[in-house]
Design a protein around this motif. Structure first.
Motif, PDB file in Angstrom:
ATOM      1  N   GLU A   1    -100.371  -0.447  -9.754  1.00 43.65           N
ATOM      2  CA  GLU A   1    -101.613  -0.332  -8.992  1.00 43.65           C
ATOM      3  C   GLU A   1    -101.633   0.973  -8.193  1.00 43.65           C
ATOM      4  OE1 GLU A   1    -104.149  -2.704  -5.531  1.00 43.65           O
ATOM      5  OE2 GLU A   1    -102.347  -3.604  -6.390  1.00 43.65           O
ATOM      6  N   PHE A   2    -100.493   1.323  -7.599  1.00 44.64           N
ATOM      7  CA  PHE A   2    -100.394   2.584  -6.871  1.00 44.64           C
ATOM      8  C   PHE A   2    -100.582   3.758  -7.826  1.00 44.64           C
ATOM      9  CE2 PHE A   2     -97.537   6.116  -5.669  1.00 44.64           C
ATOM     10  CZ  PHE A   2     -98.142   6.512  -4.485  1.00 44.64           C
ATOM     11  N   TYR A   3     -99.925   3.706  -8.961  1.00 45.37           N
ATOM     12  CA  TYR A   3    -100.031   4.780  -9.945  1.00 45.37           C
ATOM     13  C   TYR A   3    -101.478   4.986 -10.369  1.00 45.37           C
ATOM     14  CZ  TYR A   3     -99.344   7.410 -14.273  1.00 45.37           C
ATOM     15  OH  TYR A   3     -99.417   8.357 -15.262  1.00 45.37           O
ATOM     16  N   ASP A   4    -102.192   3.904 -10.588  1.00 48.46           N
ATOM     17  CA  ASP A   4    -103.562   4.001 -11.079  1.00 48.46           C
ATOM     18  C   ASP A   4    -104.518   4.594 -10.042  1.00 48.46           C
ATOM     19  OD1 ASP A   4    -102.896   3.012 -13.549  1.00 48.46           O
ATOM     20  OD2 ASP A   4    -103.487   0.946 -13.104  1.00 48.46           O
ATOM     21  N   ARG A   5    -104.117   4.591  -8.770  1.00 53.83           N
ATOM     22  CA  ARG A   5    -104.965   5.177  -7.733  1.00 53.83           C
ATOM     23  C   ARG A   5    -104.829   6.689  -7.672  1.00 53.83           C
ATOM     24  NH1 ARG A   5    -104.172   2.913  -1.964  1.00 53.83           N
ATOM     25  NH2 ARG A   5    -106.030   4.185  -1.654  1.00 53.83           N
ATOM     26  N   ILE A   6    -103.852   7.236  -8.364  1.00 55.00           N
ATOM     27  CA  ILE A   6    -103.553   8.655  -8.264  1.00 55.00           C
ATOM     28  C   ILE A   6    -104.104   9.408  -9.477  1.00 55.00           C
ATOM     29  CG2 ILE A   6    -101.723  10.361  -7.910  1.00 55.00           C
ATOM     30  CD1 ILE A   6    -102.026   8.189  -5.711  1.00 55.00           C
TER      31      ILE A   6
ATOM     32  N   GLU B   1    -109.782   7.783   7.651  1.00 48.71           N
ATOM     33  CA  GLU B   1    -109.866   6.925   6.477  1.00 48.71           C
ATOM     34  C   GLU B   1    -110.358   7.681   5.251  1.00 48.71           C
ATOM     35  OE1 GLU B   1    -112.360   3.672   7.542  1.00 48.71           O
ATOM     36  OE2 GLU B   1    -110.950   2.868   9.026  1.00 48.71           O
ATOM     37  N   SER B   2    -110.802   8.909   5.460  1.00 48.16           N
ATOM     38  CA  SER B   2    -111.388   9.705   4.384  1.00 48.16           C
ATOM     39  C   SER B   2    -110.793  11.111   4.399  1.00 48.16           C
ATOM     40  CB  SER B   2    -112.904   9.783   4.554  1.00 48.16           C
ATOM     41  OG  SER B   2    -113.478  10.776   3.718  1.00 48.16           O
TER      42      SER B   2
ATOM     43  N   PRO C   1    -106.372   8.168   1.487  1.00 54.54           N
ATOM     44  CA  PRO C   1    -107.731   7.864   1.940  1.00 54.54           C
ATOM     45  C   PRO C   1    -108.554   7.095   0.907  1.00 54.54           C
ATOM     46  CG  PRO C   1    -107.148  10.128   2.465  1.00 54.54           C
ATOM     47  CD  PRO C   1    -106.088   9.602   1.515  1.00 54.54           C
ATOM     48  N   SER C   2    -109.740   6.745   1.322  1.00 58.96           N
ATOM     49  CA  SER C   2    -110.606   5.890   0.507  1.00 58.96           C
ATOM     50  C   SER C   2    -110.940   6.519  -0.845  1.00 58.96           C
ATOM     51  CB  SER C   2    -111.903   5.588   1.268  1.00 58.96           C
ATOM     52  OG  SER C   2    -112.589   6.798   1.596  1.00 58.96           O
ATOM     53  N   GLU C   3    -110.950   7.841  -0.916  1.00 59.17           N
ATOM     54  CA  GLU C   3    -111.299   8.512  -2.169  1.00 59.17           C
ATOM     55  C   GLU C   3    -110.144   8.527  -3.180  1.00 59.17           C
ATOM     56  OE1 GLU C   3    -113.461  10.417   1.286  1.00 59.17           O
ATOM     57  OE2 GLU C   3    -111.359   9.997   0.797  1.00 59.17           O
TER      58      GLU C   3
ATOM     59  N   ILE D   1    -107.986  22.761  -6.578  1.00 56.76           N
ATOM     60  CA  ILE D   1    -109.423  22.619  -6.854  1.00 56.76           C
ATOM     61  C   ILE D   1    -109.741  21.182  -7.240  1.00 56.76           C
ATOM     62  CG2 ILE D   1    -111.289  23.356  -8.410  1.00 56.76           C
ATOM     63  CD1 ILE D   1    -109.925  26.118  -8.516  1.00 56.76           C
ATOM     64  N   ALA D   2    -108.785  20.507  -7.883  1.00 58.80           N
ATOM     65  CA  ALA D   2    -108.992  19.104  -8.250  1.00 58.80           C
ATOM     66  C   ALA D   2    -109.140  18.214  -7.024  1.00 58.80           C
ATOM     67  CB  ALA D   2    -107.833  18.613  -9.123  1.00 58.80           C
ATOM     68  N   ASP D   3    -108.499  18.578  -5.914  1.00 61.08           N
ATOM     69  CA  ASP D   3    -108.644  17.797  -4.685  1.00 61.08           C
ATOM     70  C   ASP D   3    -110.071  17.877  -4.162  1.00 61.08           C
ATOM     71  OD1 ASP D   3    -105.616  17.111  -3.301  1.00 61.08           O
ATOM     72  OD2 ASP D   3    -105.692  18.500  -4.968  1.00 61.08           O
ATOM     73  N   ALA D   4    -110.662  19.070  -4.270  1.00 66.98           N
ATOM     74  CA  ALA D   4    -112.069  19.208  -3.893  1.00 66.98           C
ATOM     75  C   ALA D   4    -112.950  18.377  -4.810  1.00 66.98           C
ATOM     76  CB  ALA D   4    -112.477  20.680  -3.949  1.00 66.98           C
ATOM     77  N   ALA D   5    -112.641  18.389  -6.111  1.00 68.77           N
ATOM     78  CA  ALA D   5    -113.412  17.598  -7.071  1.00 68.77           C
ATOM     79  C   ALA D   5    -113.278  16.108  -6.794  1.00 68.77           C
ATOM     80  CB  ALA D   5    -112.960  17.917  -8.493  1.00 68.77           C
ATOM     81  N   LEU D   6    -112.101  15.683  -6.369  1.00 67.51           N
ATOM     82  CA  LEU D   6    -111.892  14.269  -6.049  1.00 67.51           C
ATOM     83  C   LEU D   6    -112.783  13.836  -4.896  1.00 67.51           C
ATOM     84  CD1 LEU D   6    -109.909  11.842  -6.809  1.00 67.51           C
ATOM     85  CD2 LEU D   6    -108.659  12.509  -4.749  1.00 67.51           C
ATOM     86  N   TYR D   7    -112.913  14.694  -3.900  1.00 65.45           N
ATOM     87  CA  TYR D   7    -113.784  14.387  -2.760  1.00 65.45           C
ATOM     88  C   TYR D   7    -115.243  14.352  -3.191  1.00 65.45           C
ATOM     89  CZ  TYR D   7    -115.761  14.587   1.943  1.00 65.45           C
ATOM     90  OH  TYR D   7    -116.455  14.311   3.094  1.00 65.45           O
TER      91      TYR D   7
END
Length: 388
Positions: free
Chosen positions: A350-355, A170-171, A280-282, A195-201
């Motif tokens: 809504e999907f777009y805004d999650r990305i 889930e994460s 995932p949740s993030e 690197i942005a993926d790490a920042a997102l987490y």
């Protein structure tokens, strides 16, 4: 779903070029003229594209939206395939191409570097049909001026093997934490923008860092993201930029979990590989591509005609299904296979805004921190050091 012919073109033609020099840009775009009419076509069009964006039937006779364009306009298309955003920037720097299908981690570099010109959207017949939330975004416009026409978009989803990870993650912790059940079998996207993926987490799990925008990281935030990536490194089995390589590793079972594109998941399922996907949740990072016009274009009329052609509903449907992405023009759903638009969440705000869509990092943070953020050239150097 991407067809077999496109698979061959990705594997055979991708070539990585470019680097730090392409990343250094001024803080604002130069003042460049904007075309006021399309005019007569020049008979030729030279493009830099992602594989699968300019199919002419040579890889699959059933997949061809270039030949009808050439017959309708007299503009003969010559497409140069690039498999990374850095490669696209480097190719556009040569001045030999009229246009490019740029993702958000390249487009701002192209704009600020004066490599692409502002686009007159009044000349684009289908612009009114493009999903509104794709327009005037930080990755395709400056101060309300568009520098292209949105083409397609998608998320960097989490894909995992269900036989190796029977409990659905889930994460994103499954790829970041040292004690993950996927440790040693993690797959990651091979690009500084990761690197942005790490920042997102970290945004979700270390709120004290104050990360709001994963592409606008100050020194402390950037250092934390880089440290997380360094700690992840021993668990990474594969860094990929050609998704066919990732697909093969999932097929043989050496990858358990990691970042993937929807097209990769579709191909894996078609091959009966036991995988599943989730956001995932993030949340997730993602890409939104824009057709952009070179500031040195020798064939600008043909380039505008191409932008009109490639944003028609039928062609949008063809490209979206072949490449594996959500078309920017939701009217494409009239021509897609059953279930396609639901799978790719076409027109779903809504999907777009999650990305968190890719955007070139620059020094200007875009908030009260001023010029305190780490620019892309530093991301590039850090990424080279992380991979070793």
């Amino acid at each position: 779903m991407l067809a077999a012919g496109a698979l061959a073109i990705v594997a055979a033609d991708g070539a990585c070029v470019g680097g730090d020099d392409a990343a250094v840009t001024p803080s604002a775009p130069p003042d460049l003229p904007m075309r006021q009419d399309i005019g007569e076509g020049e008979g030729r069009l030279d493009l830099v594209v992602w594989a699968g964006y300019a199919e002419d039937g040579s890889h699959d006779p059933k997949v061809d939206w270039v030949t009808p364009f050439e017959k309708a306009t007299g503009c003969q298309v010559n497409a140069k395939i690039a498999d990374t955003s850095d490669a696209m920037v480097a190719l556009m720097e040569t001045g030999r191409y009229d246009g490019v299908s740029a993702s958000g981690d390249a487009s701002l570099r192209l704009i600020n570097g004066g490599l692409v010109a502002p686009v007159n959207t009044r000349l684009l017949r289908n612009y009114g049909d493009i999903a509104p939330y794709l327009k005037n975004q930080p990755y395709n416009s400056v101060d309300g001026q568009m520098y292209g026409v949105p083409h397609g978009y998608g998320a960097n989803i989490l894909m995992y093997r269900t036989d190796k990870l029977p409990r659905p993650p889930e994460s994103w912790s499954v790829v970041w934490e040292e004690d993950s059940p996927a440790a040693g079998h993690v797959v990651a996207y091979d690009s500084p923008i990761y690197i942005a993926d790490a920042a997102l987490y970290l945004k979700a799990h270390r709120p004290e860092l104050g990360i709001e925008d994963v592409y606008a990281l100050d020194e402390e935030q950037f250092a934390a993201a880089v440290d997380l990536l360094r700690r992840q490194r021993p668990n990474v089995n594969q860094y990929w930029h050609n998704y066919l390589d990732e697909l093969q590793s999932f097929e043989i079972g050496s990858n358990y979990a990691g970042t993937a594109w929807q097209v990769t998941a579709n191909l894996a399922k078609a091959q009966k590989i036991p995988i599943a996907t989730t956001i995932p949740s993030e949340g997730a990072t993602g890409w939104s591509d824009t057709w952009m016009l070179s500031s040195k274009a020798e064939h600008p009329s043909c380039a505008y005609q191409w932008m009109n052609w490639v944003t028609t509903p039928k062609v949008q449907a063809q490209v979206g299904q072949w490449f594996g992405e959500a078309p920017a023009n939701p009217k494409a759903c009239r021509y897609t296979a059953a279930g396609f638009c639901e799978t790719y969440r076409v027109g779903d705000r809504e999907f777009y805004d999650r990305i968190a869509f890719w955007r070139t990092p620059v020094e200007q943070c875009g908030d009260d921190r001023g010029d305190e953020c780490v620019p892309y050239d530093r991301w590039t150097r850090a990424w080279t050091e992380i991979k070793g």
